[in-house]
Design an enzyme around this catalytic site. Structure first.
Site, PDB file in Angstrom:
ATOM      1  N   ASP A 122      -7.640  -1.866   3.408  1.00 13.61           N
ATOM      2  CA  ASP A 122      -7.444  -3.151   2.720  1.00 13.61           C
ATOM      3  C   ASP A 122      -6.415  -3.073   1.594  1.00 13.61           C
ATOM      4  OD1 ASP A 122      -9.262  -4.296   4.415  1.00 13.61           O
ATOM      5  OD2 ASP A 122     -10.935  -4.193   3.019  1.00 13.61           O
ATOM      6  N   ARG A 180     -11.359  -7.063  16.649  1.00 13.00           N
ATOM      7  CA  ARG A 180     -12.443  -6.545  15.800  1.00 13.00           C
ATOM      8  C   ARG A 180     -13.781  -6.640  16.549  1.00 13.00           C
ATOM      9  NH1 ARG A 180     -11.580  -9.160   9.930  1.00 13.00           N
ATOM     10  NH2 ARG A 180     -12.796  -7.380   9.224  1.00 13.00           N
ATOM     11  N   LYS A 237     -16.090  -8.810  -3.172  1.00  9.62           N
ATOM     12  CA  LYS A 237     -16.239  -9.721  -2.024  1.00  9.62           C
ATOM     13  C   LYS A 237     -17.108  -9.116  -0.940  1.00  9.62           C
ATOM     14  CE  LYS A 237     -12.933 -10.059   1.383  1.00  9.62           C
ATOM     15  NZ  LYS A 237     -13.416 -10.023   2.767  1.00  9.62           N
ATOM     16  N   ASN A 238     -16.755  -7.903  -0.512  1.00  6.54           N
ATOM     17  CA  ASN A 238     -17.441  -7.363   0.657  1.00  6.54           C
ATOM     18  C   ASN A 238     -18.873  -6.908   0.358  1.00  6.54           C
ATOM     19  OD1 ASN A 238     -15.333  -8.056   2.273  1.00  6.54           O
ATOM     20  ND2 ASN A 238     -14.387  -6.021   2.280  1.00  6.54           N
ATOM     21  N   ARG A 253      -9.687 -16.629   0.209  1.00  6.05           N
ATOM     22  CA  ARG A 253     -10.912 -16.043   0.755  1.00  6.05           C
ATOM     23  C   ARG A 253     -11.449 -14.923  -0.115  1.00  6.05           C
ATOM     24  NH1 ARG A 253      -9.719 -15.208   7.193  1.00  6.05           N
ATOM     25  NH2 ARG A 253     -10.228 -17.342   7.724  1.00  6.05           N
ATOM     26  N   CYS A 272     -10.372 -13.029   9.120  1.00 10.40           N
ATOM     27  CA  CYS A 272      -8.999 -12.542   9.250  1.00 10.40           C
ATOM     28  C   CYS A 272      -8.808 -11.874  10.597  1.00 10.40           C
ATOM     29  CB  CYS A 272      -8.674 -11.569   8.111  1.00 10.40           C
ATOM     30  SG  CYS A 272      -8.407 -12.409   6.556  1.00 10.40           S
TER      31      CYS A 272
END
Ligand code: EPU
Length: 421
Positions: free
Chosen positions: A307, A122, A22-23, A400, A117
């Site tokens: 994570d 952040r 994903k990232n 997500r 999220c």
């Protein structure tokens, strides 16, 4: 809104194939805006963050095709828009990479502040510091960030990050790729997806070295051409299945992984008593007895990933003895799931940055609510291991970042279904 219904108590057995990261995907897709030609990107996970990002790109005038599962073909050669649609940008965190991409390609950008999220404050001050160092004039409001060339124009520079931020490293790398001169990012993040982004950009013609170390050098080039790139497997998805196997006392072969990326997770699960066998591109996790307690402190890569904090906390909740779990990236992350886990019978005392987790013989099914992506994944693992039925509300958070979660878990024997409310 949708929820997951999980009938717990089944050990996971069999094999599961991990999707693209994903990232990495959410950095590479915006970076493709720099390419003057056609990019074929493979192993792109079909998750909602990626779908939203592709809608944003399409809305900006990028031609987006998905000819087969996992493949995205992007052509941004006719792109001219520098202001992506605000309502979509606000739906995910990684939309902030559009700032770097548009600054690099058009020397200007107007991008709404990102959503995503919300487990912690952040800030993006390090991204902004990077853009300013590259010569950008930055206008920042509560709603958006506007970037223009400053008086002396845009060019490479040396940037030392205050912390090894993944997002700032990605954004500066993307922005600097097409700028004249050399950019040096010091105290850069070293996560696998940073290396993957650099490999993608280099495949398209960029000159980036040092990704994966704390100093990244970017020699600006005039143009990127098209090409084909395959995204790496998702470290956190793989870690989540490892934790789910451990928590349920199962035996699972996790395929399409890079075992090197998994080392910090592997070694913690081994300390807890899991038997782990590494193959070239797969990992087998087998747990025959109750897990042992352990101590974990999250760190940027190659440390134990934040994570994976929530997922390992579930394993600790079921282990014998008292474990300590310390968060050093996002202090408030415990609040996304610990109360929910306690409602399932876990014993967790939070003391500042550390959670003291006293293992219990069993967790019990309950109705719980996912407050973010990884918290949701952890609650699903807890539900799989628990006695009775668990309902995890807010499935949208989990969607997500986990491709075909129901299919993959069902394939391992889990009793899980999605209920649309
Ligand atoms: N930070 C600042 N200022 C900045 C940037 C970061 O103070 O300008 C702080 C953050 O508050 C945090 C630390 O630095 O305390 C690290 O943040 P980082 O920038 O590395 O995180 P991010 O880029 O916002 C990415 C992942 C997250 C993952 C973190 C840490 C993406 C899209 N997101 O976030 O992934 O938790 O790195 O590894 O790549 C997830 O996948 O569930 C997820 C949240």
């Amino acid at each position: 809104m949708a929820r997951y219904e999980i009938i717990g108590g089944t050990q996971l057995f069999g094999s599961v194939t991990i999707s693209g990261a994903k990232n990495a995907a959410v950095a590479i897709l915006p970076a493709a805006l720099l390419v003057d030609g056609v990019c074929r990107i493979e192993n792109v996970p079909d998750i909602s963050d990626v779908r939203i990002l592709l809608s944003i790109l399409e809305g900006m005038g990028v031609s987006v095709q998905r000819p087969e599962t996992g493949v995205v073909i992007l052509d941004s050669s006719h792109l001219s828009c520098t202001q992506p649609k605000e309502e979509l940008v606000k739906k995910l965190r990684a939309s902030y990479y559009l700032m770097g991409a548009l600054l690099g390609r058009f020397h200007q950008a107007h991008v709404a502040l990102p959503g995503g999220c919300n487990f912690a404050v952040r800030p993006i001050d390090q991204h902004i510091k990077g853009f300013r160092a590259l010569g950008a004039k930055v206008v920042e409001t509560d709603e958006y960030v506007k970037l223009r060339p400053g008086e002396n124009g845009l060019k490479g520079n040396r940037i030392s990050l205050d912390m090894a931020s993944v997002g700032a490293t990605v954004n500066i790398m993307i922005a600097a790729t097409l700028l004249p001169g050399q950019t040096i990012i010091e105290n850069a993040a070293k996560e696998p997806h940073i290396v993957d982004l650099a490999n993608f950009l280099n495949t398209m013609g960029a000159r980036i070295s040092g990704a994966g170390t704390d100093t990244i050098k970017i020699h600006g080039v005039e143009q990127l051409k098209g090409g084909t790139y395959v995204i790496i497997p998702d470290q956190i998805e793989a870690g989540t299945y490892m934790a789910a196997t451990a928590a349920t006392g199962g035996d699972v072969l996790i395929k399409n992984v890079i075992p090197k990326h998994m080392e910090c997770i592997t070694s913690k699960l081994e300390e807890m008593g899991a038997e782990i066998i590494n193959y070239d591109d797969a990992i087998r996790v087998r747990v025959k007895e109750r897990l042992n307690h352990t101590t974990v402190k999250t760190h940027p890569y190659p440390g134990f990933p934040t994570d994976m904090q929530a997922q390992i906390c579930v394993c600790m909740s079921l282990a014998s003895g008292v474990s300590r779990l310390t968060e050093s990236v996002y202090e408030t992350r415990f609040f996304g799931y610990c109360t929910e886990l306690e409602s399932m019978g876990a014993d967790i005392q939070i003391n500042g940055k550390t959670a003291i987790v006293t293992g219990t013989d069993r967790l019990y099914g309950a109705t719980v609510s996912a407050k973010d992506l990884r918290a949701g994944a952890a609650l699903i693992i807890a539900g799989l291991a628990a006695t009775g039925t668990t309902w995890v509300k807010n499935a949208n958070y989990v969607e997500r970042g986990y491709e075909q979660l129901i299919e993959k878990l069902s394939g391992l024997g889990a009793q899980i279904r999605r209920i649309e409310d």
